[in-house]
Design a protein around this motif. Structure first.
Motif, PDB file in Angstrom:
ATOM      1  N   ARG A 231      44.515  28.464  53.045  1.00  0.00           N
ATOM      2  CA  ARG A 231      44.519  29.285  51.656  1.00  0.00           C
ATOM      3  C   ARG A 231      44.932  30.955  52.122  1.00  0.00           C
ATOM      4  O   ARG A 231      44.422  31.256  53.215  1.00  0.00           O
ATOM      5  CB  ARG A 231      44.157  29.388  50.271  1.00  0.00           C
ATOM      6  CG  ARG A 231      45.411  30.110  49.430  1.00  0.00           C
ATOM      7  CD  ARG A 231      44.403  29.860  47.771  1.00  0.00           C
ATOM      8  NE  ARG A 231      44.823  28.498  47.215  1.00  0.00           N
ATOM      9  CZ  ARG A 231      43.658  27.241  47.110  1.00  0.00           C
ATOM     10  NH1 ARG A 231      42.187  27.818  47.850  1.00  0.00           N
ATOM     11  NH2 ARG A 231      43.817  25.972  47.089  1.00  0.00           N
ATOM     12  N   TYR A 257      50.859  28.800  49.432  1.00  0.00           N
ATOM     13  CA  TYR A 257      50.253  29.485  48.615  1.00  0.00           C
ATOM     14  C   TYR A 257      50.175  30.803  49.760  1.00  0.00           C
ATOM     15  O   TYR A 257      50.128  31.165  50.548  1.00  0.00           O
ATOM     16  CB  TYR A 257      48.803  29.588  47.558  1.00  0.00           C
ATOM     17  CG  TYR A 257      48.350  30.482  47.162  1.00  0.00           C
ATOM     18  CD1 TYR A 257      47.738  30.789  45.964  1.00  0.00           C
ATOM     19  CD2 TYR A 257      47.717  31.380  47.495  1.00  0.00           C
ATOM     20  CE1 TYR A 257      47.146  31.110  44.951  1.00  0.00           C
ATOM     21  CE2 TYR A 257      46.986  32.556  47.377  1.00  0.00           C
ATOM     22  CZ  TYR A 257      46.463  32.952  45.825  1.00  0.00           C
ATOM     23  OH  TYR A 257      45.920  33.571  45.414  1.00  0.00           O
ATOM     24  N   HIS A 297      53.954  29.713  45.301  1.00  0.00           N
ATOM     25  CA  HIS A 297      53.611  30.114  44.940  1.00  0.00           C
ATOM     26  C   HIS A 297      52.583  31.305  45.505  1.00  0.00           C
ATOM     27  O   HIS A 297      52.110  31.320  46.250  1.00  0.00           O
ATOM     28  CB  HIS A 297      52.483  29.325  44.061  1.00  0.00           C
ATOM     29  CG  HIS A 297      52.516  29.172  43.149  1.00  0.00           C
ATOM     30  ND1 HIS A 297      53.779  27.766  42.933  1.00  0.00           N
ATOM     31  CD2 HIS A 297      51.516  29.058  41.787  1.00  0.00           C
ATOM     32  CE1 HIS A 297      53.351  26.377  41.482  1.00  0.00           C
ATOM     33  NE2 HIS A 297      52.314  27.734  41.059  1.00  0.00           N
ATOM     34  N   TYR A 400      47.221  25.429  44.078  1.00  0.00           N
ATOM     35  CA  TYR A 400      48.279  27.104  44.471  1.00  0.00           C
ATOM     36  C   TYR A 400      47.135  28.261  42.994  1.00  0.00           C
ATOM     37  O   TYR A 400      47.501  29.419  42.537  1.00  0.00           O
ATOM     38  CB  TYR A 400      49.576  27.014  42.302  1.00  0.00           C
ATOM     39  CG  TYR A 400      50.238  26.005  43.311  1.00  0.00           C
ATOM     40  CD1 TYR A 400      50.686  26.058  44.702  1.00  0.00           C
ATOM     41  CD2 TYR A 400      50.361  24.795  42.467  1.00  0.00           C
ATOM     42  CE1 TYR A 400      52.669  25.045  44.673  1.00  0.00           C
ATOM     43  CE2 TYR A 400      51.288  23.443  43.351  1.00  0.00           C
ATOM     44  CZ  TYR A 400      52.728  24.353  44.598  1.00  0.00           C
ATOM     45  OH  TYR A 400      53.171  23.172  44.709  1.00  0.00           O
TER      46      TYR A 400
END
Length: 454
Positions: A231, A257, A297, A400
């Motif tokens: 991420r 993300y 997201h 997310y």
């Protein structure tokens, strides 16, 4: 220089280490803890009630609220020292990096101050030896299945309001080989999820390789066997490297993300903030990101009450947020930071009550967007990682959701016995599972697990 008693002096000393501020500080603390343990100390991190012989506070100096939190913690520990319950008090991190002279004058109870980059000296001053062979080793303070990976220090951007470059200096990227080796080491210890962090990760590599190589780095991390989720945090919008989006779209273990702070949308304020991007370019960037990575997201941050912000500027911001429908959004009011361009060139002319009213209105708009986004997930099957147990629930996250800052997924413990490849078993922290989302509130999801992964 006052020497502090160490285990070599004939007794085992205990240390409380308190980390304030961002996850980048947390990585420093984790490395320091490991070094202290190698020297024979017993270290407790972020104890609710510190009770060690030595206390070390890793401070934040980003904005006024963070500074106040750091000072309050130091004062709390200083009182404990005055009561004879604490032998030594040490302060390190961003606040002491920036305000060393003032802190030394105003806080004489502190035995030693260290900056953000000289914390290794703490080991020596405690009578220990810094173990260079363990330079990348860490004592994880997070749940054992995820970790933060800091890929660089410092920042080459000079946003008008930001004191970070004053504190950290220019960007210093780590070598890709060292980062990948750290990921491999952590995977061997059971880590499966990695939060890639930097002050500004999209510019990664320009100082070492002469070009941006963030996409290549993420691709190489994604190649490491055992890495389930990657991420990305703290991207910068100006001249955004679109090749990073291609990696994100192509690699299944790179989460859809992106944390990208946009700060504002008004052309006049973006210019005043020295963001080097326009309103139209920002709209175009959001469109491009959503086009290249369907279902992504976006997490962003906005500032309200910047010097000169008019009602029309704020109206443009509200319209932009309604249009963009950011899945994750935070906001804060402008606070003047000594030494920044804004402090030296602009008057802080937006009244505090206006700042707070604008902040409240912006967050009300976002709350409805967040609620709608969460409701859209009801009925879907989603992959979830379980972080912890809390009361009657197991608490986890989807791809997310970043730890600490984003919504969570709650699963009743009574539903936690589910099928797996080896037969029915109980879902536990660290497990990945597929779950059906059964309901949602404004921020969190509620789910029923369908199977467990191994």
């Amino acid at each position: 220089m006052r020497k502090i008693s160490s285990p070599k002096d004939g007794r085992c000393s205990s240390i409380d280490l308190i980390t304030l501020g961002c996850s980048k500080n947390l990585v420093d603390s984790e490395k320091l803890i490991r070094q202290l343990e190698l020297c024979g100390y017993h270290v407790t991190h972020d104890a609710e009630e510190p009770c060690g012989e030595i206390a070390i506070v890793n401070t934040c100096g980003f904005i006024a609220d963070a500074k106040e939190e750091s000072i309050n913690m130091i004062l709390k520990l200083a009182q404990r020292k005055q009561q004879g319950k604490l032998q030594k008090l040490i302060v390190m991190g961003c606040l002491s990096q920036r305000h060393l002279q003032e802190l030394q004058t105003e806080l004489p109870e502190v035995d030693r101050f260290y900056g953000k980059f000289d914390w290794k000296q703490i080991i020596t001053d405690l009578g220990g030896v810094y173990h260079t062979e363990a330079a990348n080793d860490r004592c994880l303070t997070t749940p054992p299945h995820y970790a933060y990976i800091k890929i660089s220090e410092g920042c080459n951007r000079h946003c008008a309001y930001c004191a970070i470059p004053i504190i950290t200096g220019k960007q210093k990227s780590r070598l890709m080989e060292d980062i990948v080796a750290e990921v491999e080491m952590l995977v061997a210890k059971g880590v499966r999820e990695f939060q890639i962090i930097a002050q500004e990760l999209t510019d990664y590599g320009t100082d070492v390789y002469g070009k941006r190589v963030i996409a290549e780095l993420v691709d190489r991390i994604a190649d490491v066997p055992g890495v389930e989720w990657i991420r990305l945090h703290y991207a910068y919008p100006t001249d955004f490297p679109t090749e990073l989006l291609h990696v994100m779209a192509r690699r299944d273990n790179v989460c859809k993300y992106l944390d990208i702070a946009l700060q504002h949308i008004s052309d006049s304020l973006l210019t005043a903030m020295r963001r080097h991007i326009t309103r139209q370019q920002t709209y175009d960037l959001v469109k491009a990101i959503r086009c290249e990575v369907p279902g992504i997201h976006l997490r962003t941050t906005f500032m309200v009450g910047y010097p000169g912000e008019t009602e029309d500027d704020f109206r443009q911001l509200i319209e932009f947020v309604k249009w963009a429908r950011f899945e994750r959004m935070g906001a804060f009011v402008y606070s003047e930071e000594e030494g920044t361009y804004s402090a030296e060139h602009y008057k802080d002319d937006v009244p505090d009550d206006v700042k707070q009213a604008r902040l409240s209105k912006l967050m009300r708009v976002q709350q409805q967007i967040s609620a709608d986004v969460q409701q859209e997930k009801v009925g879907r099957q989603m992959r979830i990682v379980i972080d912890r147990e809390e009361g009657d629930y197991l608490v986890g996250r989807t791809e997310y959701d970043s730890p600490e800052v984003d919504p969570e997924v709650l699963i009743r413990k009574s539903d936690a016995i589910v099928p797996s490849l080896s037969g029915d078993e109980s879902l536990r922290p660290g497990n990945f599972c597929v779950a059906e989302i059964v309901s949602a509130d404004d921020f969190d999801l509620y789910a029923r697990p369908l199977n467990i992964e191994h």
